[in-house]
Design a protein around this motif. Structure first.
Motif, PDB file in Angstrom:
ATOM      1  N   ARG A   1     117.876  69.608  74.983  1.00  0.00           N
ATOM      2  CA  ARG A   1     118.807  70.376  74.139  1.00  0.00           C
ATOM      3  C   ARG A   1     118.208  71.698  73.684  1.00  0.00           C
ATOM      4  O   ARG A   1     118.916  72.572  73.216  1.00  0.00           O
ATOM      5  N   GLN A   2     116.889  71.850  73.801  1.00  0.00           N
ATOM      6  CA  GLN A   2     116.187  73.034  73.308  1.00  0.00           C
ATOM      7  C   GLN A   2     115.784  74.002  74.424  1.00  0.00           C
ATOM      8  O   GLN A   2     115.008  74.919  74.184  1.00  0.00           O
ATOM      9  N   MET A   3     116.264  73.801  75.615  1.00  0.00           N
ATOM     10  CA  MET A   3     115.857  74.640  76.741  1.00  0.00           C
ATOM     11  C   MET A   3     116.494  76.019  76.658  1.00  0.00           C
ATOM     12  O   MET A   3     117.570  76.194  76.105  1.00  0.00           O
ATOM     13  N   ALA A   4     115.782  76.993  77.220  1.00  0.00           N
ATOM     14  CA  ALA A   4     116.248  78.373  77.258  1.00  0.00           C
ATOM     15  C   ALA A   4     115.750  78.989  78.559  1.00  0.00           C
ATOM     16  O   ALA A   4     114.846  78.442  79.200  1.00  0.00           O
ATOM     17  N   PRO A   5     116.318  80.119  78.965  1.00  0.00           N
ATOM     18  CA  PRO A   5     115.838  80.769  80.180  1.00  0.00           C
ATOM     19  C   PRO A   5     114.328  80.999  80.139  1.00  0.00           C
ATOM     20  O   PRO A   5     113.769  81.332  79.091  1.00  0.00           O
ATOM     21  N   GLY A   6     113.667  80.771  81.263  1.00  0.00           N
ATOM     22  CA  GLY A   6     112.238  80.957  81.371  1.00  0.00           C
ATOM     23  C   GLY A   6     111.430  79.702  81.101  1.00  0.00           C
ATOM     24  O   GLY A   6     110.218  79.686  81.298  1.00  0.00           O
ATOM     25  N   MET A   7     112.088  78.636  80.667  1.00  0.00           N
ATOM     26  CA  MET A   7     111.354  77.431  80.275  1.00  0.00           C
ATOM     27  C   MET A   7     111.234  76.405  81.401  1.00  0.00           C
ATOM     28  O   MET A   7     112.060  76.332  82.294  1.00  0.00           O
ATOM     29  N   LEU A   8     110.175  75.609  81.283  1.00  0.00           N
ATOM     30  CA  LEU A   8     109.926  74.454  82.147  1.00  0.00           C
ATOM     31  C   LEU A   8     110.321  73.215  81.364  1.00  0.00           C
ATOM     32  O   LEU A   8     109.895  73.032  80.221  1.00  0.00           O
ATOM     33  N   PHE A   9     111.115  72.339  81.974  1.00  0.00           N
ATOM     34  CA  PHE A   9     111.477  71.066  81.347  1.00  0.00           C
ATOM     35  C   PHE A   9     110.554  69.980  81.876  1.00  0.00           C
ATOM     36  O   PHE A   9     110.383  69.833  83.086  1.00  0.00           O
ATOM     37  N   VAL A  10     109.958  69.228  80.947  1.00  0.00           N
ATOM     38  CA  VAL A  10     109.080  68.117  81.310  1.00  0.00           C
ATOM     39  C   VAL A  10     109.726  66.834  80.793  1.00  0.00           C
ATOM     40  O   VAL A  10     109.666  66.545  79.599  1.00  0.00           O
ATOM     41  N   PRO A  11     110.379  66.073  81.673  1.00  0.00           N
ATOM     42  CA  PRO A  11     111.003  64.825  81.232  1.00  0.00           C
ATOM     43  C   PRO A  11     109.941  63.757  81.003  1.00  0.00           C
ATOM     44  O   PRO A  11     109.081  63.532  81.843  1.00  0.00           O
ATOM     45  N   VAL A  12     110.015  63.130  79.844  1.00  0.00           N
ATOM     46  CA  VAL A  12     109.047  62.093  79.496  1.00  0.00           C
ATOM     47  C   VAL A  12     109.804  60.790  79.256  1.00  0.00           C
ATOM     48  O   VAL A  12     110.843  60.786  78.596  1.00  0.00           O
TER      49      VAL A  12
ATOM     50  N   GLY B   1     113.484  60.764  79.837  1.00  0.00           N
ATOM     51  CA  GLY B   1     113.860  62.166  79.951  1.00  0.00           C
ATOM     52  C   GLY B   1     114.398  62.558  81.316  1.00  0.00           C
ATOM     53  O   GLY B   1     115.103  63.566  81.446  1.00  0.00           O
ATOM     54  N   HIS B   2     114.096  61.779  82.351  1.00  0.00           N
ATOM     55  CA  HIS B   2     114.615  62.088  83.678  1.00  0.00           C
ATOM     56  C   HIS B   2     116.142  62.041  83.715  1.00  0.00           C
ATOM     57  O   HIS B   2     116.765  62.707  84.536  1.00  0.00           O
ATOM     58  N   ARG B   3     116.748  61.264  82.805  1.00  0.00           N
ATOM     59  CA  ARG B   3     118.217  61.200  82.734  1.00  0.00           C
ATOM     60  C   ARG B   3     118.815  62.521  82.266  1.00  0.00           C
ATOM     61  O   ARG B   3     120.015  62.746  82.408  1.00  0.00           O
ATOM     62  N   PHE B   4     117.977  63.397  81.680  1.00  0.00           N
ATOM     63  CA  PHE B   4     118.478  64.632  81.089  1.00  0.00           C
ATOM     64  C   PHE B   4     118.057  65.884  81.861  1.00  0.00           C
ATOM     65  O   PHE B   4     118.185  66.994  81.349  1.00  0.00           O
ATOM     66  N   ILE B   5     117.549  65.707  83.079  1.00  0.00           N
ATOM     67  CA  ILE B   5     117.110  66.861  83.869  1.00  0.00           C
ATOM     68  C   ILE B   5     118.255  67.850  84.082  1.00  0.00           C
ATOM     69  O   ILE B   5     118.103  69.045  83.824  1.00  0.00           O
ATOM     70  N   ASP B   6     119.410  67.366  84.548  1.00  0.00           N
ATOM     71  CA  ASP B   6     120.538  68.273  84.792  1.00  0.00           C
ATOM     72  C   ASP B   6     120.937  69.014  83.521  1.00  0.00           C
ATOM     73  O   ASP B   6     121.190  70.222  83.544  1.00  0.00           O
ATOM     74  N   MET B   7     120.973  68.309  82.391  1.00  0.00           N
ATOM     75  CA  MET B   7     121.346  68.950  81.121  1.00  0.00           C
ATOM     76  C   MET B   7     120.345  70.046  80.760  1.00  0.00           C
ATOM     77  O   MET B   7     120.739  71.137  80.352  1.00  0.00           O
ATOM     78  N   ALA B   8     119.063  69.753  80.925  1.00  0.00           N
ATOM     79  CA  ALA B   8     118.028  70.740  80.604  1.00  0.00           C
ATOM     80  C   ALA B   8     118.185  71.983  81.470  1.00  0.00           C
ATOM     81  O   ALA B   8     118.085  73.115  80.976  1.00  0.00           O
ATOM     82  N   LEU B   9     118.432  71.777  82.747  1.00  0.00           N
ATOM     83  CA  LEU B   9     118.582  72.908  83.662  1.00  0.00           C
ATOM     84  C   LEU B   9     119.860  73.681  83.371  1.00  0.00           C
ATOM     85  O   LEU B   9     119.881  74.907  83.427  1.00  0.00           O
ATOM     86  N   GLU B  10     120.929  72.972  83.049  1.00  0.00           N
ATOM     87  CA  GLU B  10     122.182  73.637  82.703  1.00  0.00           C
ATOM     88  C   GLU B  10     122.050  74.404  81.383  1.00  0.00           C
ATOM     89  O   GLU B  10     122.727  75.402  81.166  1.00  0.00           O
ATOM     90  N   ASN B  11     121.155  73.955  80.506  1.00  0.00           N
ATOM     91  CA  ASN B  11     120.926  74.645  79.234  1.00  0.00           C
ATOM     92  C   ASN B  11     119.986  75.831  79.372  1.00  0.00           C
ATOM     93  O   ASN B  11     119.657  76.470  78.371  1.00  0.00           O
ATOM     94  N   GLY B  12     119.515  76.110  80.584  1.00  0.00           N
ATOM     95  CA  GLY B  12     118.737  77.324  80.806  1.00  0.00           C
ATOM     96  C   GLY B  12     117.361  77.156  81.396  1.00  0.00           C
ATOM     97  O   GLY B  12     116.760  78.141  81.821  1.00  0.00           O
TER      98      GLY B  12
END
Length: 161
Positions: A34-45, A52-63
């Motif tokens: 929910r806190q992702m922004a352009p330029g960020m790396l998402f690390v699902p834990v 957190g792997h269930r939220f990969i698409d959401m993280a990427l869609e959030n930037g």
């Protein structure tokens, strides 16, 4: 945060680039989709109650520009990168270690069962008094009493918290 490239990321975590452009520049790292922004790396834990792997698409869609993954998604979103690792927690540790190694910043670690917060406060005040820039942090600040005490010491010493 000093920006780093996808190429540096893959090397730092000993990962495998599944999709993405190696020159992609990253400016932040996070594990809350929910806190992702352009330029960020998402690390699902994988946590106790959610993976957190269930939220990969959401993280990427959030930037987020891309993600690390130990469970490879069934599909990849276009324009995003995916780096496969054996364990995302260990990969995050490797990334932090690599990143820390980019800088010559001395640090002091204080451990023990009694007196850490007071020691941190007194040492920080001393170093600050000698003209050093000090950033205080404590691993047990989830305890309200320790957090309050650390804030008091930071204020007294004129340090960042």
């Amino acid at each position: 945060m000093r920006p780093f490239t996808l190429t540096e990321l893959v090397s730092a975590v000993n990962g495998t680039l599944l999709q993405g452009t190696e020159g992609t520049v990253l400016t932040g790292v996070g594990s809350d989709s929910r806190q992702m922004a352009p330029g960020m790396l998402f690390v699902p834990v994988a946590g106790e109650h959610a993976d957190g792997h269930r939220f990969i698409d959401m993280a990427l869609e959030n930037g987020a520009e891309g993600c690390l993954c130990q469970q490879v998604p069934e599909h990849f979103l276009p324009g995003k990168f995916y780096v496969e690792v054996t364990d995302t927690r260990l990969a995050l540790k490797k990334l932090a270690s690599w990143y820390r190694g980019l800088f010559r910043i001395p640090f002091i670690q204080i451990t023990g069962s009694v007196g850490k917060t007071t020691t941190i406060g007194k040492l920080s005040a001393r170093l600050k008094g000698e003209g050093k820039r000090v950033l205080m942090a404590a691993a047990d600040t989830f305890r309200a009493a320790a957090a309050d005490q650390l804030e008091i010491w930071a204020e007294r010493a004129g340090c960042e918290l």
